[in-house]
Design a protein around this motif. Structure first.
Motif, PDB file in Angstrom:
ATOM      1  N   MET A 201       0.845  -1.174   0.000  1.00 37.42           N
ATOM      2  CA  MET A 201       0.000   0.000   0.000  1.00 37.42           C
ATOM      3  C   MET A 201       0.891   1.238   0.000  1.00 37.42           C
ATOM      4  O   MET A 201       1.945   1.255   0.609  1.00 37.42           O
ATOM      5  CB  MET A 201      -0.886   0.010   1.258  1.00 37.42           C
ATOM      6  CG  MET A 201      -1.757   1.249   1.341  1.00 37.42           C
ATOM      7  SD  MET A 201      -2.818   1.314   2.803  1.00 37.42           S
ATOM      8  CE  MET A 201      -3.677  -0.217   2.690  1.00 37.42           C
ATOM      9  N   ILE A 202       0.436   2.256  -0.732  1.00 31.38           N
ATOM     10  CA  ILE A 202       1.120   3.541  -0.716  1.00 31.38           C
ATOM     11  C   ILE A 202       0.142   4.580  -0.173  1.00 31.38           C
ATOM     12  O   ILE A 202      -1.024   4.609  -0.562  1.00 31.38           O
ATOM     13  CB  ILE A 202       1.681   3.926  -2.110  1.00 31.38           C
ATOM     14  CG1 ILE A 202       2.500   5.211  -2.011  1.00 31.38           C
ATOM     15  CG2 ILE A 202       0.587   4.007  -3.162  1.00 31.38           C
ATOM     16  CD1 ILE A 202       3.374   5.469  -3.229  1.00 31.38           C
ATOM     17  N   ARG A 203       0.630   5.386   0.758  1.00 38.72           N
ATOM     18  CA  ARG A 203      -0.216   6.391   1.406  1.00 38.72           C
ATOM     19  C   ARG A 203       0.287   7.783   1.044  1.00 38.72           C
ATOM     20  O   ARG A 203       1.456   8.089   1.237  1.00 38.72           O
ATOM     21  CB  ARG A 203      -0.176   6.211   2.923  1.00 38.72           C
ATOM     22  CG  ARG A 203      -0.698   4.874   3.399  1.00 38.72           C
ATOM     23  CD  ARG A 203      -0.450   4.704   4.891  1.00 38.72           C
ATOM     24  NE  ARG A 203      -0.826   3.386   5.325  1.00 38.72           N
ATOM     25  CZ  ARG A 203      -1.957   3.105   5.981  1.00 38.72           C
ATOM     26  NH1 ARG A 203      -2.802   4.062   6.277  1.00 38.72           N
ATOM     27  NH2 ARG A 203      -2.220   1.876   6.331  1.00 38.72           N
ATOM     28  N   LEU A 204      -0.640   8.593   0.507  1.00 39.38           N
ATOM     29  CA  LEU A 204      -0.295   9.972   0.172  1.00 39.38           C
ATOM     30  C   LEU A 204      -1.477  10.896   0.406  1.00 39.38           C
ATOM     31  O   LEU A 204      -2.606  10.451   0.542  1.00 39.38           O
ATOM     32  CB  LEU A 204       0.246  10.103  -1.240  1.00 39.38           C
ATOM     33  CG  LEU A 204      -0.199   9.206  -2.375  1.00 39.38           C
ATOM     34  CD1 LEU A 204      -1.611   9.372  -2.751  1.00 39.38           C
ATOM     35  CD2 LEU A 204       0.709   9.412  -3.528  1.00 39.38           C
ATOM     36  N   SER A 205      -1.171  12.184   0.448  1.00 34.81           N
ATOM     37  CA  SER A 205      -2.198  13.180   0.759  1.00 34.81           C
ATOM     38  C   SER A 205      -2.923  13.633  -0.504  1.00 34.81           C
ATOM     39  O   SER A 205      -2.413  13.465  -1.626  1.00 34.81           O
ATOM     40  CB  SER A 205      -1.549  14.392   1.430  1.00 34.81           C
ATOM     41  OG  SER A 205      -0.805  15.135   0.474  1.00 34.81           O
ATOM     42  N   PRO A 206      -4.089  14.256  -0.324  1.00 33.26           N
ATOM     43  CA  PRO A 206      -4.780  14.844  -1.478  1.00 33.26           C
ATOM     44  C   PRO A 206      -3.908  15.878  -2.203  1.00 33.26           C
ATOM     45  O   PRO A 206      -3.975  16.006  -3.420  1.00 33.26           O
ATOM     46  CB  PRO A 206      -6.018  15.491  -0.861  1.00 33.26           C
ATOM     47  CG  PRO A 206      -6.273  14.704   0.383  1.00 33.26           C
ATOM     48  CD  PRO A 206      -4.899  14.340   0.902  1.00 33.26           C
ATOM     49  N   GLU A 207      -3.058  16.583  -1.465  1.00 27.77           N
ATOM     50  CA  GLU A 207      -2.152  17.567  -2.080  1.00 27.77           C
ATOM     51  C   GLU A 207      -1.141  16.877  -2.988  1.00 27.77           C
ATOM     52  O   GLU A 207      -0.812  17.394  -4.061  1.00 27.77           O
ATOM     53  CB  GLU A 207      -1.436  18.395  -1.007  1.00 27.77           C
ATOM     54  CG  GLU A 207      -2.344  19.319  -0.244  1.00 27.77           C
ATOM     55  CD  GLU A 207      -3.147  18.635   0.870  1.00 27.77           C
ATOM     56  OE1 GLU A 207      -2.800  17.482   1.285  1.00 27.77           O
ATOM     57  OE2 GLU A 207      -4.139  19.232   1.317  1.00 27.77           O
TER      58      GLU A 207
ATOM     59  N   ILE B  43       9.346  12.170  -9.182  1.00 27.32           N
ATOM     60  CA  ILE B  43       9.915  11.299  -8.163  1.00 27.32           C
ATOM     61  C   ILE B  43       9.072  11.393  -6.894  1.00 27.32           C
ATOM     62  O   ILE B  43       8.606  12.473  -6.529  1.00 27.32           O
ATOM     63  CB  ILE B  43      11.373  11.709  -7.879  1.00 27.32           C
ATOM     64  CG1 ILE B  43      12.210  11.619  -9.172  1.00 27.32           C
ATOM     65  CG2 ILE B  43      11.982  10.858  -6.768  1.00 27.32           C
ATOM     66  CD1 ILE B  43      13.592  12.236  -9.067  1.00 27.32           C
ATOM     67  N   ILE B  44       8.894  10.249  -6.237  1.00 32.40           N
ATOM     68  CA  ILE B  44       8.121  10.180  -5.003  1.00 32.40           C
ATOM     69  C   ILE B  44       9.085   9.893  -3.856  1.00 32.40           C
ATOM     70  O   ILE B  44       9.797   8.888  -3.867  1.00 32.40           O
ATOM     71  CB  ILE B  44       7.053   9.066  -5.087  1.00 32.40           C
ATOM     72  CG1 ILE B  44       6.136   9.301  -6.297  1.00 32.40           C
ATOM     73  CG2 ILE B  44       6.258   8.990  -3.790  1.00 32.40           C
ATOM     74  CD1 ILE B  44       5.237   8.118  -6.629  1.00 32.40           C
ATOM     75  N   LEU B  45       9.098  10.784  -2.857  1.00 33.27           N
ATOM     76  CA  LEU B  45       9.961  10.632  -1.690  1.00 33.27           C
ATOM     77  C   LEU B  45       9.139  10.234  -0.475  1.00 33.27           C
ATOM     78  O   LEU B  45       7.999  10.690  -0.320  1.00 33.27           O
ATOM     79  CB  LEU B  45      10.684  11.940  -1.380  1.00 33.27           C
ATOM     80  CG  LEU B  45      11.596  12.504  -2.457  1.00 33.27           C
ATOM     81  CD1 LEU B  45      12.174  13.834  -2.000  1.00 33.27           C
ATOM     82  CD2 LEU B  45      12.696  11.527  -2.793  1.00 33.27           C
ATOM     83  N   GLY B  46       9.712   9.419   0.385  1.00 33.64           N
ATOM     84  CA  GLY B  46       9.019   9.029   1.601  1.00 33.64           C
ATOM     85  C   GLY B  46       9.799   7.997   2.365  1.00 33.64           C
ATOM     86  O   GLY B  46      11.032   7.956   2.303  1.00 33.64           O
ATOM     87  N   TYR B  47       9.069   7.130   3.057  1.00 33.76           N
ATOM     88  CA  TYR B  47       9.698   6.105   3.878  1.00 33.76           C
ATOM     89  C   TYR B  47       8.744   4.928   4.036  1.00 33.76           C
ATOM     90  O   TYR B  47       7.552   5.027   3.753  1.00 33.76           O
ATOM     91  CB  TYR B  47      10.112   6.657   5.241  1.00 33.76           C
ATOM     92  CG  TYR B  47       8.964   7.197   6.053  1.00 33.76           C
ATOM     93  CD1 TYR B  47       8.258   6.392   6.954  1.00 33.76           C
ATOM     94  CD2 TYR B  47       8.563   8.525   5.917  1.00 33.76           C
ATOM     95  CE1 TYR B  47       7.198   6.889   7.689  1.00 33.76           C
ATOM     96  CE2 TYR B  47       7.500   9.034   6.653  1.00 33.76           C
ATOM     97  CZ  TYR B  47       6.829   8.211   7.534  1.00 33.76           C
ATOM     98  OH  TYR B  47       5.770   8.698   8.251  1.00 33.76           O
ATOM     99  N   MET B  48       9.297   3.820   4.511  1.00 30.27           N
ATOM    100  CA  MET B  48       8.509   2.620   4.759  1.00 30.27           C
ATOM    101  C   MET B  48       8.072   2.600   6.217  1.00 30.27           C
ATOM    102  O   MET B  48       8.854   2.952   7.099  1.00 30.27           O
ATOM    103  CB  MET B  48       9.327   1.356   4.480  1.00 30.27           C
ATOM    104  CG  MET B  48       9.696   1.143   3.029  1.00 30.27           C
ATOM    105  SD  MET B  48       8.290   0.804   1.962  1.00 30.27           S
ATOM    106  CE  MET B  48       7.720  -0.757   2.612  1.00 30.27           C
ATOM    107  N   ALA B  49       6.831   2.199   6.444  1.00 29.50           N
ATOM    108  CA  ALA B  49       6.301   1.994   7.793  1.00 29.50           C
ATOM    109  C   ALA B  49       5.587   0.651   7.754  1.00 29.50           C
ATOM    110  O   ALA B  49       4.516   0.537   7.158  1.00 29.50           O
ATOM    111  CB  ALA B  49       5.349   3.116   8.190  1.00 29.50           C
ATOM    112  N   ALA B  50       6.206  -0.358   8.342  1.00 26.59           N
ATOM    113  CA  ALA B  50       5.714  -1.737   8.234  1.00 26.59           C
ATOM    114  C   ALA B  50       5.687  -2.099   6.746  1.00 26.59           C
ATOM    115  O   ALA B  50       6.696  -1.984   6.070  1.00 26.59           O
ATOM    116  CB  ALA B  50       4.363  -1.898   8.911  1.00 26.59           C
ATOM    117  N   GLU B  51       4.522  -2.464   6.210  1.00 25.71           N
ATOM    118  CA  GLU B  51       4.411  -2.840   4.800  1.00 25.71           C
ATOM    119  C   GLU B  51       3.982  -1.671   3.914  1.00 25.71           C
ATOM    120  O   GLU B  51       3.844  -1.821   2.705  1.00 25.71           O
ATOM    121  CB  GLU B  51       3.393  -3.982   4.639  1.00 25.71           C
ATOM    122  CG  GLU B  51       3.803  -5.260   5.330  1.00 25.71           C
ATOM    123  CD  GLU B  51       5.026  -5.897   4.688  1.00 25.71           C
ATOM    124  OE1 GLU B  51       5.088  -5.975   3.450  1.00 25.71           O
ATOM    125  OE2 GLU B  51       5.927  -6.314   5.442  1.00 25.71           O
TER     126      GLU B  51
END
Length: 152
Positions: A1-7, A27-35
């Motif tokens: 699953m990928i989680r992102l904001s409406p923005e 490019i999409i930046l972020g981090y992993m949290a569990a799966e």
């Protein structure tokens, strides 16, 4: 699953509409949290596709333009990776558009894809962004749909 904001979604859609009828990319930046992949930032980039980028494909592919292909310049990827590390983030995905085509990965998308990344594709019909889907590669290097969840 990928989680992102409406923005984040709006940034992707706006970039896709602004580059129509050519494919956009970013490019999409972020981090992993569990799966789950948690998106912190989406960065629109220039579509650097050219005939050299398509040299490994057939003549038909090489002749195609930015209307059906995208590439992010290697120096942009490297610079972004360094900046992300400094912020304790990672590149967790790539987004691009499919002008007047469904948000389903092409064979070229699959050949260029890296495991572990999310690939968000947005369809743009007649200049208006529409359906948006995320994909990731499985162990057989085939795309599988990935759930998108909005975060606030």
């Amino acid at each position: 699953m990928i989680r992102l904001s409406p923005e984040h979604l709006q940034t992707i859609r706006a970039h896709a509409e602004s580059t129509y009828p050519e494919e956009c990319c970013g490019i999409i930046l972020g981090y992993m949290a569990a799966e789950d992949k948690i998106v912190v930032e989406v960065m629109p980039t220039e579509n650097a596709w050219n005939t050299e980028a398509g040299a490994e494909f057939s003549e038909k592919r090489t002749a195609e333009s930015k209307r059906r292909q995208y590439a992010i310049a290697p120096e942009v990827m490297l610079k972004t990776q360094k900046e992300a590390r400094n912020r304790l983030l990672n590149i967790i995905g790539i987004f691009h558009s499919h002008p007047d085509h469904p948000a389903i990965p092409s064979e070229c998308d699959r050949l260029y894809a890296w495991q572990g990344y999310s690939y968000i594709i947005v369809t743009v019909q007649n200049g208006k962004a529409g359906e948006l889907q995320s994909w990731s590669l499985d162990d057989r290097h085939q795309f599988q749909a990935e759930t998108i969840e909005n975060i606030k």
